[in-house]
Design an enzyme around this catalytic site. Structure first.
Site, PDB file in Angstrom:
ATOM      1  CD  GLU A 197      -1.562  -0.168   3.568  1.00 12.82           C
ATOM      2  OE1 GLU A 197      -2.316   0.808   3.621  1.00 12.82           O
ATOM      3  OE2 GLU A 197      -1.660  -1.152   4.326  1.00 12.82           O
ATOM      4  CB  CYS A 228      -2.798  -4.465   6.043  1.00 11.96           C
ATOM      5  SG  CYS A 228      -2.425  -2.808   6.585  1.00 11.96           S
ATOM      6  CG  HIS A 251      -3.200  -6.495   9.927  1.00  9.49           C
ATOM      7  ND1 HIS A 251      -1.951  -6.244   9.408  1.00  9.49           N
ATOM      8  CD2 HIS A 251      -3.781  -5.283  10.100  1.00  9.49           C
ATOM      9  CE1 HIS A 251      -1.787  -4.944   9.263  1.00  9.49           C
ATOM     10  NE2 HIS A 251      -2.886  -4.333   9.679  1.00  9.49           N
TER      11      HIS A 251
HETATM   12  N1  CAA Z   1       1.054   2.562  30.400  1.00 13.35           N
HETATM   13  C1  CAA Z   1       0.597   1.407  29.826  1.00 13.35           C
HETATM   14  N2  CAA Z   1      -0.407   1.418  28.906  1.00 13.35           N
HETATM   15  C2  CAA Z   1      -0.966   2.611  28.572  1.00 13.35           C
HETATM   16  C3  CAA Z   1      -0.549   3.817  29.162  1.00 13.35           C
HETATM   17  C4  CAA Z   1       0.510   3.762  30.112  1.00 13.35           C
HETATM   18  N3  CAA Z   1       0.978   4.858  30.705  1.00 13.35           N
HETATM   19  N4  CAA Z   1      -1.281   4.822  28.632  1.00 13.35           N
HETATM   20  C5  CAA Z   1      -2.139   4.246  27.748  1.00 13.35           C
HETATM   21  N5  CAA Z   1      -1.930   2.921  27.712  1.00 13.35           N
HETATM   22  C6  CAA Z   1      -2.632   1.919  26.885  1.00 13.35           C
HETATM   23  C7  CAA Z   1      -4.121   2.170  26.800  1.00 13.35           C
HETATM   24  O1  CAA Z   1      -4.780   1.691  27.943  1.00 13.35           O
HETATM   25  C8  CAA Z   1      -4.451   1.358  25.551  1.00 13.35           C
HETATM   26  O2  CAA Z   1      -4.478  -0.019  25.915  1.00 13.35           O
HETATM   27  P1  CAA Z   1      -5.738  -0.930  25.519  1.00 13.35           P
HETATM   28  O3  CAA Z   1      -5.725  -0.974  24.018  1.00 13.35           O
HETATM   29  O4  CAA Z   1      -5.510  -2.236  26.164  1.00 13.35           O
HETATM   30  O5  CAA Z   1      -6.956  -0.248  26.007  1.00 13.35           O
HETATM   31  C9  CAA Z   1      -3.228   1.554  24.661  1.00 13.35           C
HETATM   32  O6  CAA Z   1      -2.200   2.043  25.526  1.00 13.35           O
HETATM   33  C10 CAA Z   1      -3.437   2.516  23.511  1.00 13.35           C
HETATM   34  O7  CAA Z   1      -3.779   3.765  24.029  1.00 13.35           O
HETATM   35  P2  CAA Z   1      -5.061   4.571  23.538  1.00 13.35           P
HETATM   36  O8  CAA Z   1      -6.277   3.735  23.664  1.00 13.35           O
HETATM   37  O9  CAA Z   1      -5.022   5.888  24.230  1.00 13.35           O
HETATM   38  O10 CAA Z   1      -4.870   4.743  21.990  1.00 13.35           O
HETATM   39  P3  CAA Z   1      -4.039   5.816  21.171  1.00 13.35           P
HETATM   40  O11 CAA Z   1      -4.723   7.130  21.163  1.00 13.35           O
HETATM   41  O12 CAA Z   1      -2.619   5.787  21.572  1.00 13.35           O
HETATM   42  O13 CAA Z   1      -4.202   5.236  19.684  1.00 13.35           O
HETATM   43  C11 CAA Z   1      -4.185   3.694  17.913  1.00 13.35           C
HETATM   44  C12 CAA Z   1      -3.848   3.898  19.368  1.00 13.35           C
HETATM   45  C13 CAA Z   1      -5.685   3.913  17.687  1.00 13.35           C
HETATM   46  C14 CAA Z   1      -3.843   2.287  17.488  1.00 13.35           C
HETATM   47  C15 CAA Z   1      -3.385   4.705  17.066  1.00 13.35           C
HETATM   48  O14 CAA Z   1      -2.024   4.430  17.184  1.00 13.35           O
HETATM   49  C16 CAA Z   1      -3.740   4.696  15.587  1.00 13.35           C
HETATM   50  O15 CAA Z   1      -4.625   5.424  15.162  1.00 13.35           O
HETATM   51  N6  CAA Z   1      -3.026   3.892  14.768  1.00 13.35           N
HETATM   52  C17 CAA Z   1      -3.229   3.791  13.342  1.00 13.35           C
HETATM   53  C18 CAA Z   1      -4.462   3.008  12.968  1.00 13.35           C
HETATM   54  C19 CAA Z   1      -4.342   1.543  13.245  1.00 13.35           C
HETATM   55  O16 CAA Z   1      -3.279   0.981  13.389  1.00 13.35           O
HETATM   56  N7  CAA Z   1      -5.492   0.863  13.287  1.00 13.35           N
HETATM   57  C20 CAA Z   1      -5.497  -0.567  13.478  1.00 13.35           C
HETATM   58  C21 CAA Z   1      -6.597  -1.241  12.712  1.00 13.35           C
HETATM   59  S1  CAA Z   1      -6.604  -0.717  11.007  1.00 13.35           S
HETATM   60  C22 CAA Z   1      -5.293  -1.535  10.349  1.00 13.35           C
HETATM   61  O17 CAA Z   1      -4.765  -2.387  10.965  1.00 13.35           O
HETATM   62  C23 CAA Z   1      -4.831  -1.192   9.016  1.00 13.35           C
HETATM   63  C24 CAA Z   1      -3.417  -0.801   9.156  1.00 13.35           C
HETATM   64  O18 CAA Z   1      -2.520  -1.619   9.223  1.00 13.35           O
HETATM   65  C25 CAA Z   1      -3.120   0.564   9.242  1.00 13.35           C
END
Ligand code: CAA
Length: 465
Positions: free
Chosen positions: A81, A119, A255
């Site tokens: 991609e 992906c 994935h």
């Molecule tokens: N210590 C330990 N853990 C912590 C923490 C700390 N101090 N602070 C936060 N966390 C944990 C949260 O609890 C959460 O854990 P859980 O998932 O178990 O609930 C985790 O860290 C992630 O934190 P957030 O929920 O706050 O999420 P974020 O705002 O950091 O965003 C994300 C995470 C949505 C994946 C973001 O990185 C993102 O948008 N990524 C791109 C999109 C993506 O990868 N999507 C996946 C599906 S689509 C796909 O897979 C296609 C592709 O390849 C792109």
């Protein structure tokens, strides 16, 4: 006639950023990256590397390791991609690079295309090439499917800590030594969605993080439902009373945009598979609270996301579920080994699940497990969106290949760069002739465009020996 993966080779760029440096620069708790996302090192493409050079490097390794000549190969597909051209396919660049080494026109007899569906396209490419061989169209030649990507997000975005780069090349043959794909079980699902997309001309994606995570889970689960029906109908799995299909699958490879996503996908699938079985009572008593239910029983993605009370309660329940002994046992025995590479390389988009497979084989083998005849279930997801669930069985001669897999050695000596240098690379201000590392025994990019208009966009590569 079994058809499947005969061997695989990887290429990962040697530059990386460390999660602690990244966390400090962005003001994030490093524990969030290490545990919440599951990343320690993110691989970065150098200024003279791109998805085509990484694909060619993985392919060249596969060919060298197996003493393959161009005449042995009938098809080369690249799934990505991170396309470099709106028309010219990435595999044509790869053919050009390989012919620099093997000789002009040595791959002329072969065919292939670049495949795109976020992906998941690598899985479609594998399926199509497997069926090309099954149909008797291959004239005794093998197919090579290469999955290659650079996962690049905007600086400062939530996706920035889910970046990475690398390629995996897979050799597809009759009577494969590594893994034979199960027939008549591959299941797909497809829908028009905007969870993650990259409009033409934009280098980084537009992402709805929460939505994409939930969509991934729902779509893979739906594809699993069809897989289940097909696996039972084809007779490869016989489901007993009070059993789940996952009881009959030895390993699960999904994935992996980031390590934690694999853990969460397993939790989601297990909850759906187990909530009607007798073991659920045990689980509920270990958690100490009932599983929350959404207000709208249709359970569409829109209704789930709008139900904020349910979302909160469900997240809490999911975290507790992941602490139960039932979950941990399945996670340790069926998934954990597939996640090790992701934590030290990062997101590889199309290549993520296949790097996961490679990781699973290497680290389960190191545990001393006999992998012969073990079934691996795959859950592939591509935004936009489509999911594919399929499976394969590890073959008798797997040890000859798996014993030489060594992630550290195959990546090679890695170089950590500062966040400042990473940001320079990210902005593309460093050109292909200003790479950080000296290339050795690999293809690199040496020029883009020419002095005349008819050479605009030409990409030139060479093999740096
Ligand atoms: N210590 C330990 N853990 C912590 C923490 C700390 N101090 N602070 C936060 N966390 C944990 C949260 O609890 C959460 O854990 P859980 O998932 O178990 O609930 C985790 O860290 C992630 O934190 P957030 O929920 O706050 O999420 P974020 O705002 O950091 O965003 C994300 C995470 C949505 C994946 C973001 O990185 C993102 O948008 N990524 C791109 C999109 C993506 O990868 N999507 C996946 C599906 S689509 C796909 O897979 C296609 C592709 O390849 C792109």
């Amino acid at each position: 006639m079994p058809v499947g993966i005969d061997d695989m080779a990887i290429y990962v760029p040697k530059l990386y950023i460390d999660y602690k440096d990244f966390a400090e620069a962005r003001g994030i708790d490093p524990q969030k990256l290490e545990y919440g996302i599951g990343i320690k090192k993110m691989a970065l493409a150098d200024a003279n590397q791109d998805p085509a050079s990484m694909a060619a490097n993985a392919c060249m390794r596969l060919m060298k390791n197996n003493d393959l000549n161009p005449q042995d190969i009938g098809r080369i597909y690249v799934a990505t991609e991170s396309g470099l051209d709106e028309s010219k396919a990435m595999n044509s660049f790869v053919i050009g690079m390989l012919e620099q080494v093997y000789g002009e026109s040595t791959l002329e007899h072969a065919g292939g295309i670049e495949c795109k569906f976020a992906c998941v396209s690598g899985s479609y490419a594998l399926y199509d090439n497997t069926n090309w061989i099954r149909a008797g169209e291959s004239n005794d030649k093998a197919a090579i499917v290469i999955v290659s990507d650079i996962a690049k997000y905007d600086i400062g975005s939530a996706g920035e800590y889910t970046q990475g780069a690398g390629a995996v090349a897979l050799l597809i043959k009759e009577n494969p030594r590594l893994l034979s794909f199960d027939e008549k079980v591959t299941s797909t699902i497809i829908k028009n969605e905007y969870d993650f997309y990259r409009p033409i001309g934009k280098e980084t994606p537009l992402v709805n993080g929460l939505y994409s995570n939930l969509l991934y889970l729902i779509q893979v689960r739906k594809a699993l439902e069809t897989y289940k029906e097909k696996a039972i109908k084809s007779g490869i799995i016989k489901l007993g009373n009070d059993e789940s299909i996952i009881d009959h699958i030895d390993y699960i490879s999904v994935h992996l945009p980031y390590r934690r996503m694999g853990e969460k996908a397993l939790a989601y699938l297990l909850r759906h598979e187990w909530r009607h079985l007798s073991r659920w009572e045990d689980i509920i008593s270990e958690i100490g609270t009932d599983e929350p239910l959404p207000k709208d029983p249709r359970g569409t993605i829109e209704s789930i996301l709008a139900d904020t009370d349910f979302m909160k309660a469900d997240e809490k329940f999911r975290r507790e579920f992941m602490k139960t002994k039932h979950y941990k046992e399945i996670f340790d025995s069926k998934m954990s080994s597939s996640l090790q590479a992701s934590a030290v390389i990062g997101n590889l988009y199309t290549a993520s699940m296949y790097m996961g497979l490679r990781s699973l084989l290497e680290f389960e083998f190191l545990k001393g497990v006999d992998l012969f005849n073990k079934r691996i279930g795959f859950g592939s997801y591509g935004s936009g969106c489509s999911a594919m669930v399929f499976s394969g069985v590890i073959q008798e001669n797997y040890k000859d290949l798996v014993k030489r897999m060594n992630l550290e050695k195959d990546i090679g000596q890695r170089t950590k760069i500062s966040i400042k240098d990473y940001e320079i690379l990210h902005k593309n201000t460093r050109k292909y002739d200003e790479a950080f590392l000296n290339a050795e025994d690999e293809f690199i990019l040496i020029n883009i465009g020419g002095t005349t208009a008819d050479r605009a966009g030409f990409r030139e590569y060479c093999y740096a020996s």
